[in-house]
Every structure is written in structure tokens, then in C-alpha cells.
Design a protein around this motif. Sequence first.
Motif, PDB file in Angstrom:
ATOM      1  N   TYR A   1       0.866  -1.188   0.000  1.00  0.00           N
ATOM      2  CA  TYR A   1       0.000   0.000   0.000  1.00  0.00           C
ATOM      3  C   TYR A   1       0.894   1.227   0.000  1.00  0.00           C
ATOM      4  O   TYR A   1       1.962   1.222   0.637  1.00  0.00           O
ATOM      5  CB  TYR A   1      -0.794   0.065   1.308  1.00  0.00           C
TER       6      TYR A   1
ATOM      7  N   HIS B   1       0.672   6.423   3.017  1.00  0.00           N
ATOM      8  CA  HIS B   1      -0.411   7.243   3.595  1.00  0.00           C
ATOM      9  C   HIS B   1      -1.740   6.481   3.628  1.00  0.00           C
ATOM     10  O   HIS B   1      -2.564   6.696   4.513  1.00  0.00           O
ATOM     11  CB  HIS B   1      -0.550   8.588   2.859  1.00  0.00           C
ATOM     12  N   ILE B   2      -1.924   5.559   2.689  1.00  0.00           N
ATOM     13  CA  ILE B   2      -3.167   4.756   2.695  1.00  0.00           C
ATOM     14  C   ILE B   2      -3.106   3.754   3.850  1.00  0.00           C
ATOM     15  O   ILE B   2      -4.076   3.562   4.593  1.00  0.00           O
ATOM     16  CB  ILE B   2      -3.340   3.998   1.343  1.00  0.00           C
ATOM     17  N   ARG B   3      -1.928   3.143   4.004  1.00  0.00           N
ATOM     18  CA  ARG B   3      -1.761   2.181   5.100  1.00  0.00           C
ATOM     19  C   ARG B   3      -2.008   2.876   6.450  1.00  0.00           C
ATOM     20  O   ARG B   3      -2.694   2.346   7.322  1.00  0.00           O
ATOM     21  CB  ARG B   3      -0.348   1.582   5.034  1.00  0.00           C
TER      22      ARG B   3
ATOM     23  N   LYS C   1      -3.875   5.455   6.967  1.00  0.00           N
ATOM     24  CA  LYS C   1      -5.325   5.720   7.093  1.00  0.00           C
ATOM     25  C   LYS C   1      -6.069   4.458   7.528  1.00  0.00           C
ATOM     26  O   LYS C   1      -7.016   4.512   8.323  1.00  0.00           O
ATOM     27  CB  LYS C   1      -5.883   6.177   5.739  1.00  0.00           C
TER      28      LYS C   1
ATOM     29  N   ASP D   1     -13.756  10.278   5.553  1.00  0.00           N
ATOM     30  CA  ASP D   1     -12.477   9.614   5.277  1.00  0.00           C
ATOM     31  C   ASP D   1     -12.688   8.147   4.933  1.00  0.00           C
ATOM     32  O   ASP D   1     -12.049   7.595   4.030  1.00  0.00           O
ATOM     33  CB  ASP D   1     -11.553   9.710   6.504  1.00  0.00           C
TER      34      ASP D   1
ATOM     35  N   LEU E   1     -11.708   6.324   1.639  1.00  0.00           N
ATOM     36  CA  LEU E   1     -10.737   5.232   1.748  1.00  0.00           C
ATOM     37  C   LEU E   1     -11.227   3.992   0.992  1.00  0.00           C
ATOM     38  O   LEU E   1     -10.436   3.286   0.364  1.00  0.00           O
ATOM     39  CB  LEU E   1     -10.515   4.904   3.236  1.00  0.00           C
TER      40      LEU E   1
ATOM     41  N   ALA F   1     -10.244   4.590  -2.516  1.00  0.00           N
ATOM     42  CA  ALA F   1      -8.777   4.618  -2.681  1.00  0.00           C
ATOM     43  C   ALA F   1      -8.198   3.201  -2.574  1.00  0.00           C
ATOM     44  O   ALA F   1      -7.323   2.813  -3.361  1.00  0.00           O
ATOM     45  CB  ALA F   1      -8.151   5.526  -1.629  1.00  0.00           C
ATOM     46  N   VAL F   2      -8.703   2.432  -1.615  1.00  0.00           N
ATOM     47  CA  VAL F   2      -8.221   1.044  -1.469  1.00  0.00           C
ATOM     48  C   VAL F   2      -8.623   0.236  -2.712  1.00  0.00           C
ATOM     49  O   VAL F   2      -7.856  -0.602  -3.200  1.00  0.00           O
ATOM     50  CB  VAL F   2      -8.760   0.408  -0.155  1.00  0.00           C
TER      51      VAL F   2
ATOM     52  N   CYS G   1      -6.011   0.824  -5.180  1.00  0.00           N
ATOM     53  CA  CYS G   1      -4.768   0.086  -4.860  1.00  0.00           C
ATOM     54  C   CYS G   1      -4.922  -1.394  -5.256  1.00  0.00           C
ATOM     55  O   CYS G   1      -3.989  -1.993  -5.799  1.00  0.00           O
ATOM     56  CB  CYS G   1      -4.444   0.181  -3.369  1.00  0.00           C
TER      57      CYS G   1
END
Length: 382
Positions: free
Chosen positions: A55, A58-60, A62, A75, A79, A82-83, A86
Motif C-alpha cells: 500500500y 499514507h493509505i496504510r 489511514k 475519510d 478510503l 482509494a483502497v 490500490c
Amino acid sequence: MLKAAEGIIKIMEEKEPKIIIGLMSGTSCDSIDAGLCEVFPDMSVKLIQGINHPYPEHIRAKIFSAFRGEISIKDLCQLNFAVGECFADAANILIGEFGKPDLISSHGQTVYHYPYDEKLDGLSLKSTMQIGESAIIATKTGCPVVSNYREADIAAGGQGAPLVCFADEKWFKNSLVQNIGGISNVTVVSDDCATFGFDTGCGNIMIDWCTQKFFGEKYDKDGEIASEGKICESWLDCLLQDEYYFLEPPKTTGREYFSNKYIENILKTAPSEPKDVIATLTALTAKTIAQAYERFVYPACHVDTAIIGGGGAYNKTMMKFLRTYLPQRIELKTHEDYGISNNFKEVMAFALLGYCNFYNIPNNLPSCTGAKKRVVMGKVSK
Ligand SMILES: Nc1ncnc2c1ncn2[C@@H]1O[C@H](COP(=O)(O)OP(=O)(O)O)[C@@H](O)[C@H]1O
Ligand SMILES: [Mg+2]
């Protein structure tokens, strides 16, 4: 009547091997695992290529905030998408090399799992949430995506976990298939009883957290820190009193239980030497596995083999402790001994669950999840 029977036989004959990408990120959140697989009608799965896709940091971060319940609904909403991106990126690396699969099967990223039979005003609170928006994965890869498996099992009265038991039953015989991920779970496959499985307790979560806290490392590589520490027997005995370990299966757990708060609380009575903390927590995982077998497995069936998998299998000190705590008659094996990659076993299992969804084959195991019936888990995005 005969016609209907012939129809069923025809459907069964029509099953073909499928190329499926399995996608998964576990409670450790260490990477998105992606595996390009060929799944066959006899339910065997061949891994063609697997990757561990990190990841973005910054995603990890979050996701860990989400675990702690410290992000806003806005958020979390963002997320999820966004995930999804990824996960699609991980799949696209494999697609770039091998072309499009027939479908993608995505477990997603669990952010909350609440498997308890509690009610509020008559409404069930049992629930689970895996994020990684499948419509995004489908659009970015151009492939149909099966996702959101756990919900259907919960709707059928189950805990929505563990799901990998379904694959373990197809792939192994007369064995304890032990996964040591963030959480530890076992599948008991035996000729003596119906397959059952449950979470034995914490796996690496607490070790990871304390390794980060005391040594600034993500995890205790190969169990080196633990090997330099001493087990604090009195603290270990105290930790072993947690009520979770005494609950009868089916049972599952997660970060909601073995939370940061839980860890901070147990650290209040921990030994002062950080290496001893890591050694004792490593012993705790090994000992809770051994005790779970004594309490719930050996009385139910005879097994002589434990197949140890997940990231914890690479922790040499954990393996040493397991050898000490398990009866000598139990032979320890790896997934590789059976031609299955430990690193990519879970994505192979999800490829199989996706295959079953495609052909409408029930893919939960009520004896493991506690569901009232067999159901076809998974929702499709095209
Ligand atoms: N070489 C290693 N030595 C010790 N522990 C390891 C090693 N590799 C992985 N791990 C542990 O395994 C965890 C990841 O295991 P994994 O099976 O992927 O769990 P999950 O399904 O929760 O993601 C890491 O967080 C780490 O604690
Ligand atoms: Mg992992």
C-alpha cells in the motif's frame, strides 16, 4: 424428473477451468497479495504468479486510523474507493504481464468485524466491513469482480469467518491447517468429524505493535528479537486467562478485540525488558494455539499433522515455541510440503471462492462459520 436430473448433470459437465486473480489484504495490512490462478472443476487451484503489492504509506496509515476508529465517515468513504484503486493497481500488474483473467475475486480490506450475537431493540448488531470498492476494481481492470463475501454468511446466521476453511477442506486431509496472520486461525480437517475451524486468538498483531513501539520495526523478522528475550512465565500465565481462549468454537476475533487499547492495558503488567515482551507475546501465540488444540480439537478427532502457514510461519522463534508446546506426535509441516505457496495460499483460496460464486456453488462452511445454511457468498461488479 429424468429431464431435470439430466439438466443438473449437464450443468456439472459444463464447468471449465477458469483463470482468476485473487486479491487479499489481511489484518496485518502488510501488503495487498495478488495471485493469478487457474481454478479447476475438481476445486484444485494452480498459482501461476503471485505478487505482494505494498500500500502507499499514507493509505496504510489511514487504514490503521480506521482500525482505531479515528477517522471520519468522509475519510472512510474516500478510503473505500482509494483502497479499490490500490487493489486494481495490484491486479493490473498481473494483467500487464499475463492478460485479463476470466474474473477477479477480491476479499478487500477488513476495517471492522463484529461477529457477536448481540441485539439492540431487536436488531442484530452482527456485522463486518471490507473496503476496496469493487466497482473501481472492475472499471480499472476491465474484468468482472466478485467481492464482499462475508456478508452473505452473516446474513445466514454465521460469523462471516473463517472462510479459508472451505479451501482447506478441498486441499488437505487429516490435518490441522494453522494460519498465523495478524490473527491465528485453524481449520481441522479430519476423517473423524465434519471440518471445523475457528480463530485460536491473536497471531502477530501484538508482536508487530510492540516491535514497532520498542524497536521501530514493522515486525520481528525471523523472530530474532524474541530469540534474544526470555519468556516471562508469570505474565504469560496472566495473558492466557483471557476469556476468548476459553470460548467454544465457532468463534472469530479481530483487531476490534486485540486492539491498541487491549495491548496498552496488558503492557501495564509487562516485564521491563522489551525483548522479553516480544518473546512472551510470541510464546503467547504459540501457547494459545497448543491450548486450543487441547481444548477443542483433540477431544473431537485424531490428527497427527499441523500445517503451519501465514507470516508467523517465517518466525523461527514462534516455530520453536510451537514445537515445544505441541505434543511430540504432531508433525509440523508447511504448505510448500503440499505444493501450495504459503505466501499466496489465501489469494488462491479466494480464487476458489470466486470460482464457486461464478458457478453458483455454495462456498461457506457452516461448521466453521456457524451459519444456519450453505450459501453462495460474493457480490458481482461488472
Ligand atoms: N520473516 C518473518 N519473520 C517474522 N514474522 C514475519 C515474517 N514475515 C511475515 N511475518 C509476520 O507475518 C505478518 C503478516 O502475515 P500474513 O499472513 O500476511 O497476515 P495477514 O493475513 O494478517 O496479512 C507480518 O505482519 C509479520 O508479523
Ligand atoms: Mg498479509
